[in-house]
Design a protein around this motif. Sequence first.
Motif, PDB file in Angstrom:
ATOM      1  N   ASP A 139       0.837  -1.191   0.000  1.00 16.50           N
ATOM      2  CA  ASP A 139       0.000   0.000   0.000  1.00 16.50           C
ATOM      3  C   ASP A 139       0.878   1.250   0.000  1.00 16.50           C
ATOM      4  O   ASP A 139       1.295   1.744   1.046  1.00 16.50           O
ATOM      5  CB  ASP A 139      -0.926  -0.011   1.222  1.00 16.50           C
ATOM      6  N   LEU A 140       1.138   1.763  -1.178  1.00 21.90           N
ATOM      7  CA  LEU A 140       2.030   2.909  -1.340  1.00 21.90           C
ATOM      8  C   LEU A 140       1.497   4.152  -0.647  1.00 21.90           C
ATOM      9  O   LEU A 140       2.227   4.824   0.084  1.00 21.90           O
ATOM     10  CB  LEU A 140       2.243   3.199  -2.826  1.00 21.90           C
ATOM     11  N   ALA A 141       0.241   4.456  -0.861  1.00 19.58           N
ATOM     12  CA  ALA A 141      -0.325   5.693  -0.322  1.00 19.58           C
ATOM     13  C   ALA A 141      -0.325   5.694   1.203  1.00 19.58           C
ATOM     14  O   ALA A 141       0.091   6.673   1.837  1.00 19.58           O
ATOM     15  CB  ALA A 141      -1.741   5.896  -0.860  1.00 19.58           C
ATOM     16  N   GLU A 142      -0.776   4.611   1.802  1.00 18.22           N
ATOM     17  CA  GLU A 142      -0.798   4.551   3.265  1.00 18.22           C
ATOM     18  C   GLU A 142       0.615   4.542   3.841  1.00 18.22           C
ATOM     19  O   GLU A 142       0.888   5.192   4.845  1.00 18.22           O
ATOM     20  CB  GLU A 142      -1.567   3.324   3.738  1.00 18.22           C
ATOM     21  N   HIS A 143       1.505   3.827   3.193  1.00 24.54           N
ATOM     22  CA  HIS A 143       2.896   3.773   3.659  1.00 24.54           C
ATOM     23  C   HIS A 143       3.517   5.175   3.635  1.00 24.54           C
ATOM     24  O   HIS A 143       4.202   5.570   4.574  1.00 24.54           O
ATOM     25  CB  HIS A 143       3.693   2.808   2.784  1.00 24.54           C
ATOM     26  N   PHE A 144       3.264   5.913   2.574  1.00 25.25           N
ATOM     27  CA  PHE A 144       3.813   7.266   2.487  1.00 25.25           C
ATOM     28  C   PHE A 144       3.198   8.178   3.542  1.00 25.25           C
ATOM     29  O   PHE A 144       3.903   8.974   4.164  1.00 25.25           O
ATOM     30  CB  PHE A 144       3.588   7.839   1.084  1.00 25.25           C
ATOM     31  N   LEU A 178       0.076  15.431   3.883  1.00 24.55           N
ATOM     32  CA  LEU A 178      -0.520  14.300   4.594  1.00 24.55           C
ATOM     33  C   LEU A 178      -1.939  14.035   4.091  1.00 24.55           C
ATOM     34  O   LEU A 178      -2.318  12.892   3.830  1.00 24.55           O
ATOM     35  CB  LEU A 178      -0.519  14.572   6.097  1.00 24.55           C
ATOM     36  N   LEU A 179      -2.714  15.097   3.938  1.00 27.17           N
ATOM     37  CA  LEU A 179      -4.085  14.947   3.463  1.00 27.17           C
ATOM     38  C   LEU A 179      -4.148  14.474   2.013  1.00 27.17           C
ATOM     39  O   LEU A 179      -5.091  13.773   1.623  1.00 27.17           O
ATOM     40  CB  LEU A 179      -4.849  16.263   3.616  1.00 27.17           C
ATOM     41  N   LEU A 180      -3.166  14.854   1.209  1.00 26.51           N
ATOM     42  CA  LEU A 180      -3.141  14.442  -0.194  1.00 26.51           C
ATOM     43  C   LEU A 180      -2.461  13.100  -0.419  1.00 26.51           C
ATOM     44  O   LEU A 180      -2.389  12.620  -1.541  1.00 26.51           O
ATOM     45  CB  LEU A 180      -2.450  15.516  -1.039  1.00 26.51           C
ATOM     46  N   SER A 181      -1.935  12.503   0.657  1.00 22.76           N
ATOM     47  CA  SER A 181      -1.249  11.214   0.535  1.00 22.76           C
ATOM     48  C   SER A 181      -2.189  10.034   0.678  1.00 22.76           C
ATOM     49  O   SER A 181      -2.114   9.088  -0.096  1.00 22.76           O
ATOM     50  CB  SER A 181      -0.146  11.092   1.592  1.00 22.76           C
ATOM     51  N   HIS A 182      -3.045  10.061   1.671  1.00 20.42           N
ATOM     52  CA  HIS A 182      -3.946   8.933   1.931  1.00 20.42           C
ATOM     53  C   HIS A 182      -5.168   9.453   2.653  1.00 20.42           C
ATOM     54  O   HIS A 182      -5.047  10.181   3.643  1.00 20.42           O
ATOM     55  CB  HIS A 182      -3.226   7.878   2.780  1.00 20.42           C
ATOM     56  N   ASN A 183      -6.324   9.095   2.176  1.00 22.33           N
ATOM     57  CA  ASN A 183      -7.565   9.652   2.728  1.00 22.33           C
ATOM     58  C   ASN A 183      -7.735   9.351   4.208  1.00 22.33           C
ATOM     59  O   ASN A 183      -7.999  10.256   4.999  1.00 22.33           O
ATOM     60  CB  ASN A 183      -8.765   9.113   1.954  1.00 22.33           C
ATOM     61  N   LEU A 184      -7.600   8.099   4.609  1.00 23.30           N
ATOM     62  CA  LEU A 184      -7.878   7.735   6.001  1.00 23.30           C
ATOM     63  C   LEU A 184      -6.780   8.196   6.950  1.00 23.30           C
ATOM     64  O   LEU A 184      -7.063   8.758   8.010  1.00 23.30           O
ATOM     65  CB  LEU A 184      -8.090   6.231   6.111  1.00 23.30           C
ATOM     66  N   ILE A 185      -5.524   7.956   6.601  1.00 21.68           N
ATOM     67  CA  ILE A 185      -4.422   8.413   7.461  1.00 21.68           C
ATOM     68  C   ILE A 185      -4.426   9.931   7.509  1.00 21.68           C
ATOM     69  O   ILE A 185      -4.080  10.521   8.533  1.00 21.68           O
ATOM     70  CB  ILE A 185      -3.072   7.863   6.963  1.00 21.68           C
ATOM     71  N   GLY A 186      -4.820  10.580   6.434  1.00 19.00           N
ATOM     72  CA  GLY A 186      -4.918  12.042   6.444  1.00 19.00           C
ATOM     73  C   GLY A 186      -5.911  12.540   7.463  1.00 19.00           C
ATOM     74  O   GLY A 186      -5.632  13.495   8.208  1.00 19.00           O
ATOM     75  N   VAL A 187      -7.054  11.898   7.557  1.00 20.64           N
ATOM     76  CA  VAL A 187      -8.064  12.299   8.544  1.00 20.64           C
ATOM     77  C   VAL A 187      -7.594  12.005   9.949  1.00 20.64           C
ATOM     78  O   VAL A 187      -7.697  12.844  10.852  1.00 20.64           O
ATOM     79  CB  VAL A 187      -9.415  11.602   8.254  1.00 20.64           C
ATOM     80  N   VAL A 188      -7.041  10.813  10.183  1.00 25.84           N
ATOM     81  CA  VAL A 188      -6.530  10.453  11.500  1.00 25.84           C
ATOM     82  C   VAL A 188      -5.367  11.372  11.888  1.00 25.84           C
ATOM     83  O   VAL A 188      -5.269  11.859  13.015  1.00 25.84           O
ATOM     84  CB  VAL A 188      -6.101   8.972  11.549  1.00 25.84           C
TER      85      VAL A 188
END
Length: 194
Positions: A139-144, A178-188
């Motif tokens: 998972d590239l997006a979440e990892h980043f 952070l917000l543009l990297s992964h939707n869920l991790i961005g919110v958290v």
Amino acid sequence: MLALALALLAAGPFIARPGLPRDTDAELHVFRAAEVVACWQGGVLYPRWAPDFYYGYGYPIFNYYAPLTYHLAGFFALLPGVDVVLGVKAVFVLALALGGLGVYLLLRDLVGAEGGVVGAAAFLFAPYVLFINPHARGDLAEHFAVGLLPVALWALRRLVAWGGAAALGGTALATAALLLSHNLIGVVGLALLL
């Protein structure tokens, strides 16, 4: 330098092996990054529609899925001698470098340089960061985003501690990334930053 050396050690499988982990989502991220590059070559600088997906009917993936990692992989792929697969690998490695450096800088401010190195090692060699996200899931997006979160926390700490326009700009840039990297991790991550 030691934190970056630890990040390179953690990124060893990406550096030493050709290709990406198989049977993971890494292939999907290669397709998406390649689509971004194809859109750039067609004159669309910020694609929201992926015209080649779904048998040429297109798909609005970039309307709802955070696109930063695909753009970064695309930038790497524009370098001479670099293809999209190598661009995706570079983003995986960049995530480890950012995460290790971010944890080091944050903990250096809080507990000192030695604590920063220990914290960076603990972060980089945590199973989720070292193996599960990049190799088992791909998972590239979440990892980043996980790698970018310590940088955002460090930038916010600098803003709170010293203030100033540079700290404000760094915090805004890290939070936006952070917000543009992964939707869920961005919110958290935004909730943690708040």
